[in-house]
Design a protein around this motif. Structure first.
Motif, short mmCIF file in Angstrom:
data_model
loop_
_atom_site.label_atom_id
_atom_site.label_comp_id
_atom_site.label_asym_id
_atom_site.label_seq_id
_atom_site.Cartn_x
_atom_site.Cartn_y
_atom_site.Cartn_z
N ILE A 1 28.15 33.55 29.41
CA ILE A 1 27.90 34.12 29.85
C ILE A 1 28.34 35.17 31.25
O ILE A 1 28.14 34.77 32.02
CB ILE A 1 26.36 35.15 30.09
CG1 ILE A 1 25.24 34.72 29.08
CG2 ILE A 1 25.49 36.41 30.91
CD1 ILE A 1 24.54 34.96 29.53
N GLY A 2 29.32 35.90 31.26
CA GLY A 2 29.92 35.89 32.75
C GLY A 2 31.91 35.51 31.77
O GLY A 2 32.18 34.54 31.19
N ASN A 3 32.45 36.49 31.38
CA ASN A 3 33.70 36.18 30.50
C ASN A 3 35.25 36.36 31.68
O ASN A 3 35.71 36.55 31.38
CB ASN A 3 34.35 36.94 29.55
CG ASN A 3 32.38 36.79 28.07
OD1 ASN A 3 32.50 37.51 27.64
ND2 ASN A 3 32.08 35.66 28.92
N GLY A 4 34.81 35.59 32.94
CA GLY A 4 36.28 36.33 33.33
C GLY A 4 36.52 35.25 33.80
O GLY A 4 37.20 34.40 32.99
N ALA A 5 37.59 34.94 35.09
CA ALA A 5 38.80 33.95 35.36
C ALA A 5 38.51 32.65 34.80
O ALA A 5 39.04 31.27 34.09
CB ALA A 5 39.12 33.77 36.45
N GLN A 6 36.74 32.31 35.13
CA GLN A 6 36.61 30.53 34.67
C GLN A 6 36.10 30.87 32.90
O GLN A 6 36.05 29.33 33.29
CB GLN A 6 35.26 30.47 35.38
CG GLN A 6 34.76 28.96 35.35
CD GLN A 6 35.49 28.39 35.48
OE1 GLN A 6 35.16 26.69 34.61
NE2 GLN A 6 36.41 27.99 36.89
N SER A 7 35.99 31.80 32.40
CA SER A 7 35.54 31.72 31.14
C SER A 7 36.16 30.46 29.64
O SER A 7 35.66 29.59 29.11
CB SER A 7 35.06 32.59 30.77
OG SER A 7 36.17 33.68 30.54
N GLU A 8 37.76 30.89 29.78
CA GLU A 8 37.81 29.94 28.89
C GLU A 8 38.04 28.13 29.13
O GLU A 8 38.04 27.33 28.61
CB GLU A 8 39.92 30.64 28.83
CG GLU A 8 39.64 31.74 28.42
CD GLU A 8 39.61 32.65 29.31
OE1 GLU A 8 40.27 34.43 29.11
OE2 GLU A 8 39.03 32.57 30.75
N PHE A 9 37.77 28.12 30.67
CA PHE A 9 38.46 26.76 30.35
C PHE A 9 36.64 26.70 30.82
O PHE A 9 36.97 24.81 29.79
CB PHE A 9 38.36 26.62 31.91
CG PHE A 9 39.84 27.11 32.78
CD1 PHE A 9 41.52 26.46 32.87
CD2 PHE A 9 39.61 28.66 33.79
CE1 PHE A 9 42.37 26.95 33.13
CE2 PHE A 9 41.19 28.95 33.89
CZ PHE A 9 42.55 28.20 33.38
N GLN A 10 35.73 26.55 30.96
CA GLN A 10 34.54 26.45 30.41
C GLN A 10 34.41 25.90 28.76
O GLN A 10 33.94 24.72 28.51
CB GLN A 10 33.49 27.59 31.00
CG GLN A 10 33.03 27.15 32.32
CD GLN A 10 32.35 26.46 32.80
OE1 GLN A 10 31.42 25.54 32.54
NE2 GLN A 10 32.36 25.70 33.82
N ALA A 11 34.62 27.01 28.63
CA ALA A 11 34.68 26.93 27.06
C ALA A 11 35.24 25.65 26.61
O ALA A 11 34.90 24.99 25.61
CB ALA A 11 35.09 28.08 26.23
#
Length: 355
Positions: A145-155
């Motif tokens: 929830i929240g698909n900004g600059a951090q989202s892909e790294f988290q995934a």
């Protein structure tokens, strides 16, 4: 390509944004996330060696500028970082950063590095390392929830460290979700773009909240969170900025990095000063328990701590000699006579005139 690291008495190795991106592609982003996570975990295991203080913050109505210092007694490190949520509307990054490692024995810097990209990597690596200890066994699905600059790294970190296969994405801006979905398609996830936060968390074992607005927000309400999940709450990272209703905290076992900082900046700023939390270093060293039952709600109130930046910088420095992805930065005065700094300046003038 490889090159010896410069002597700390001559030049300082500098890792630019371009170097960092090359380093990621040479090592592989998933391998780099695993490597940083290992360094972060190793430094949590020696937690008691570190100087620890809440970050030094300068707040304004637009955002915050912070310094995050620490030392293990042999090496000192700090990160300069900002957080300005309004920046994206002006075509700028919400977060920018750089960091330094120095030799405690001499006080000389031994590494200067960009940390805008590296902070994204270390934040994701830390989240996944924590989830490895706290998430339900057999975790396969994460809501982001929240698909900004951090989202892909988290995934990606959750995939390579925790085995996440299914992603359920939600953002108030559908363009952000489309961006994340497009960027992650090649990495083998089963991705579902969701219309609401309620839809996104359906069937999720891990719920990651990572929104940017500097305000008391309620991204998750108590009735949305069922038993047995792990919540990775990383968006509430400064005073006056939260994402979760406080009733969720009351139902959860809450794990933090450094309580004096998290009580100021994290989700638990909503709670009384004596609200019970467990420090992650205690779980990692086996001093205290993490997840103890299938129905338990575990919540990582992650605000980012200086030791994690220290770990990421250590990791980068250890990769430099084998990759050569740095330049020698002339930022240390080195007079022939240490007492004659003025003379060195004057001789430089004569050299310029002669040229």
């Amino acid at each position: 390509m490889s090159a010896p690291l410069p002597s700390p008495l001559a030049f300082v190795p500098f890792v630019s944004v371009d170097h960092m991106m090359q380093l990621i592609h040479e090592i592989g982003i998933e391998e780099m996330l695993k490597g940083i996570a290992t360094y972060v975990e190793d430094d949590f295991k020696r937690w008691e060696l570190f100087d620890k203080t809440p970050r030094v913050a300068s707040h304004s109505k637009e955002g915050v500028i912070e310094l995050m210092p620490t030392s293990d007694g042999q090496t000192y490190g700090f990160k300069y970082v900002n957080g300005h949520p309004k920046n994206t509307k002006e075509g700028l990054q919400t977060v920018t950063a750089f960091g330094i490692l120095s030799d405690v024995n001499t006080g000389y810097p031994i590494l200067l590095s960009e940390m805008t990209v590296l902070t994204a990597l270390r934040t994701a690596a830390t989240s996944a390392m924590v989830a490895k200890h706290l998430a339900p066994e057999g975790t396969k699905t994460m809501a982001m929830i929240g698909n900004g600059a951090q989202s892909e790294f988290q995934a990606l970190a959750m995939r390579v460290i925790c085995g996440i296969e299914n992603l359920r994405l939600y953002d108030i801006d559908p363009k952000a979700t489309s961006k994340a979905q497009s960027n992650l398609t090649a990495f083998g996830f089963n991705i579902t773009a969701c219309d609401t936060a309620e839809d996104a968390i359906q069937g999720a074992d891990i719920i990651t909240t990572c929104t940017a607005d500097k305000q008391y927000a309620t991204i998750l309400t108590d009735n949305m969170v069922g038993s047995g999940v792990h919540i990775n709450a990383i968006g509430g990272d400064c005073p006056g900025k939260t994402e979760l209703h406080k009733d969720i905290l009351s139902r959860s076992d809450v794990f933090v990095e450094f309580p004096p900082q998290t009580r100021i900046e994290g989700e638990i700023q909503q709670m009384p000063e004596d609200f019970p939390v467990t420090e992650m270093w205690e779980v990692i060293t086996g001093t205290k328990e993490g997840r103890t039952s299938a129905n338990q709600i575990t919540l990582f109130d992650g605000v980012g701590f200086a030791t994690e930046d220290f770990s990421a910088l250590r990791y980068v420095r250890d990769q430099l000699e084998k990759t050569g992805l740095f330049q020698q930065l002339d930022m240390l005065a080195d007079p022939d006579d240490p007492r004659d700094l003025f003379g060195m300046v004057q001789r430089a003038k004569k050299t310029q005139e002669a040229a």
